[in-house]
Design an enzyme around this catalytic site. Structure first.
Site, PDB file in Angstrom:
ATOM      1  N   GLY A   1       0.639  -1.223   0.067  1.00  0.00           N
ATOM      2  CA  GLY A   1      -0.013   0.064  -0.069  1.00  0.00           C
ATOM      3  C   GLY A   1       0.710   1.256   0.137  1.00  0.00           C
ATOM      4  O   GLY A   1       0.638   2.367  -0.684  1.00  0.00           O
TER       5      GLY A   1
ATOM      6  N   ASN B   1      -7.791   3.968   9.106  1.00  0.00           N
ATOM      7  CA  ASN B   1      -7.203   2.510   9.851  1.00  0.00           C
ATOM      8  C   ASN B   1      -7.485   2.416  11.230  1.00  0.00           C
ATOM      9  O   ASN B   1      -7.424   1.399  11.936  1.00  0.00           O
ATOM     10  CB  ASN B   1      -5.894   2.309   9.416  1.00  0.00           C
ATOM     11  CG  ASN B   1      -4.827   3.703   9.885  1.00  0.00           C
ATOM     12  OD1 ASN B   1      -5.290   4.788   9.146  1.00  0.00           O
ATOM     13  ND2 ASN B   1      -4.074   3.857  10.620  1.00  0.00           N
TER      14      ASN B   1
ATOM     15  N   GLN C   1      -7.504  -0.258   3.856  1.00  0.00           N
ATOM     16  CA  GLN C   1      -8.288  -1.068   5.096  1.00  0.00           C
ATOM     17  C   GLN C   1      -9.545  -1.452   4.498  1.00  0.00           C
ATOM     18  O   GLN C   1     -10.311  -2.340   5.028  1.00  0.00           O
ATOM     19  CB  GLN C   1      -8.339  -0.045   6.005  1.00  0.00           C
ATOM     20  CG  GLN C   1      -7.209   0.200   6.872  1.00  0.00           C
ATOM     21  CD  GLN C   1      -6.820  -1.129   7.803  1.00  0.00           C
ATOM     22  OE1 GLN C   1      -7.541  -1.896   8.023  1.00  0.00           O
ATOM     23  NE2 GLN C   1      -5.676  -0.924   8.419  1.00  0.00           N
TER      24      GLN C   1
ATOM     25  N   HIS D   1      -1.538  -7.404   2.605  1.00  0.00           N
ATOM     26  CA  HIS D   1      -1.523  -8.039   3.943  1.00  0.00           C
ATOM     27  C   HIS D   1      -2.541  -7.489   4.926  1.00  0.00           C
ATOM     28  O   HIS D   1      -2.856  -8.135   5.761  1.00  0.00           O
ATOM     29  CB  HIS D   1      -0.276  -7.774   4.714  1.00  0.00           C
ATOM     30  CG  HIS D   1      -0.073  -6.434   5.135  1.00  0.00           C
ATOM     31  ND1 HIS D   1      -0.109  -6.117   6.592  1.00  0.00           N
ATOM     32  CD2 HIS D   1       0.210  -5.262   4.383  1.00  0.00           C
ATOM     33  CE1 HIS D   1       0.156  -4.721   6.706  1.00  0.00           C
ATOM     34  NE2 HIS D   1       0.113  -4.462   5.568  1.00  0.00           N
TER      35      HIS D   1
ATOM     36  N   THR E   1      11.560  -7.188 -12.378  1.00  0.00           N
ATOM     37  CA  THR E   1      10.773  -8.196 -12.833  1.00  0.00           C
ATOM     38  C   THR E   1       9.641  -8.622 -11.606  1.00  0.00           C
ATOM     39  O   THR E   1       9.814  -8.598 -10.518  1.00  0.00           O
ATOM     40  CB  THR E   1      11.852  -9.532 -12.732  1.00  0.00           C
ATOM     41  OG1 THR E   1      12.774  -9.153 -13.723  1.00  0.00           O
ATOM     42  CG2 THR E   1      10.996 -10.804 -13.017  1.00  0.00           C
TER      43      THR E   1
ATOM     44  N   CYS F   1       3.015   6.580  24.718  1.00  0.00           N
ATOM     45  CA  CYS F   1       3.626   7.152  26.099  1.00  0.00           C
ATOM     46  C   CYS F   1       5.133   7.480  25.738  1.00  0.00           C
ATOM     47  O   CYS F   1       5.756   6.813  25.086  1.00  0.00           O
ATOM     48  CB  CYS F   1       3.733   5.907  26.868  1.00  0.00           C
ATOM     49  SG  CYS F   1       1.983   5.227  27.457  1.00  0.00           S
TER      50      CYS F   1
END
Length: 371
Positions: free
Chosen positions: A71, A151, A179, A201, A237, A322
């Site tokens: 992406g 997302n 997403q 993925h 390729t 954090c």
């Protein structure tokens, strides 16, 4: 304790059918798909079939599918490639303040070399306003890029309506649908987009493969120059192994997208959270117009990362970071004007194909024990 995975928006496991489709390429089909001899021809056919499977999921021609490494590359090709090829027409791009870094950072790069970028606001649910997008268009505007769904919160944007605005003003339109593809129906004609990003993925394909849908007539400058692979738009390729995996994932998604199973389970989880914690749990994002698998909730006056750390068997994401003892809200929640005492307790639960009701019950038991 069995591990539980509720972070499907971050990445999905490969579907068994995807693994099976890829296996033959690990031993055979080693030829270069550009070669004209006996070793290359069957590989080229596999690549063509994968392109066709991706195209059939989103309703475009196989020639409009440009395979990429994922992406992020597809987004970079859309933004930079379009700008480099079309900057003689104008130098203005419109996007939103809650885009993925794979959009935000290319935009920042383009600003360094002369592009003007307008970052439009979002409302409390994370949606852009059509009026602000149309108001931002100038004579120099050449491209609008708005994500299909967020997302973090799962909020769906009014892509079709934005497409109408773009067409009215003669402006190209790109959407990052990383997403969304495989979770909700995504059809390029209905959305009225010129370019659309797919990330493998996120829909049970391997990492390292994605695609940019490039409608006929849209001109891009390649980012990777070399031989004329991918219709001259991405030299190198082709990775037929991963393309076959993405193709099979898209074939499965075409059969499953729009079914209610995951949405029902997500709604059940949200109801369980409300019943257990009442007004101490808040939904971030649009209550209805969001991805069917995404539940971004805040536990008021708690710290999301502390809660996740107390449930080590659970994989989920937090909406804050954090740093040296201080809590920093995610940029998305910040732009949505989520109060700090709410946003610091944000956790994104994203469900998937293999999530079960028993897993939800186990997570609920742990949360009740902690809170």
């Amino acid at each position: 304790m069995e591990k539980i995975y509720l972070d499907y928006n971050a990445s999905t496991p490969m579907a068994p059918e995807v693994v099976e489709a890829m296996k033959p390429l690990l031993d055979n089909f080693y030829g270069n798909p550009s070669a004209l001899h006996w070793a290359g021809r069957p590989v080229k056919e596999l690549l063509h079939n994968a392109r066709k499977q991706v195209a059939e999921l989103i309703g475009c021609s196989p020639r409009e599918i440009i395979f990429t490494s994922g992406g992020s590359e597809a987004n970079n090709l859309a933004l930079k490639g379009f700008y480099f090829k079309n900057r003689h027409k104008g130098n203005h791009i419109i996007t939103s303040k809650i885009e993925h870094p794979a959009i935000m950072n290319p935009c920042k790069f383009l600003e360094q070399i002369g592009a003007k970028i307008t970052y439009v606001d979002v409302d409390r649910t994370g949606k852009v306003t059509l009026e602000e997008i149309e108001k931002a268009i100038t004579k120099e505007t050449i491209l609008i890029s708005i994500m299909h769904s967020n997302n973090e919160t799962g909020t769906l944007q009014p892509i079709q309506a934005i497409g109408d605005i773009a067409k009215k003003h003669g402006v190209a339109f790109h959407t990052d649908a990383s997403q969304s593809v495989g979770k909700v129906p995504v059809h390029v004609d209905d959305l009225k987009v010129d370019m659309l990003t797919i990330a493998g993925h996120k829909l049970y394909a391997p990492k390292g493969i994605g695609a940019l849908v490039l409608r006929e007539g849209i001109q891009l400058e390649p980012l990777i120059h070399g031989a004329g692979h991918e219709f001259g738009l991405r030299a190198g390729t082709e990775n037929t192994l991963l393309a076959v995996g993405l193709g099979m994932a898209c074939q499965i998604a075409k059969q499953e997208v729009g079914t209610r199973g995951i949405k029902d389970l997500t709604d059940y989880f949200w109801q369980q959270l409300q019943d257990a914690f009442g007004d101490q749990v808040v939904l971030n994002g649009h209550p209805e117009e969001r991805l069917p698998n995404t539940l971004n909730v805040s536990f008021v006056r708690k710290i999301g990362q502390d809660l996740l750390s107390a449930i080590p068997y659970l994989a989920a994401s937090t909406g804050s970071a954090c740093h040296a003892g201080s809590i920093e809200l995610s940029p998305v929640l910040k732009e949505m004007d989520v109060p700090k005492e709410v946003g610091m307790g944000a956790i994104r639960f994203s469900l998937g194909r293999y999530t079960t009701k028993d897993e939800i019950a186990q997570v609920m038991e742990s949360l009740k024990g902690i809170l």
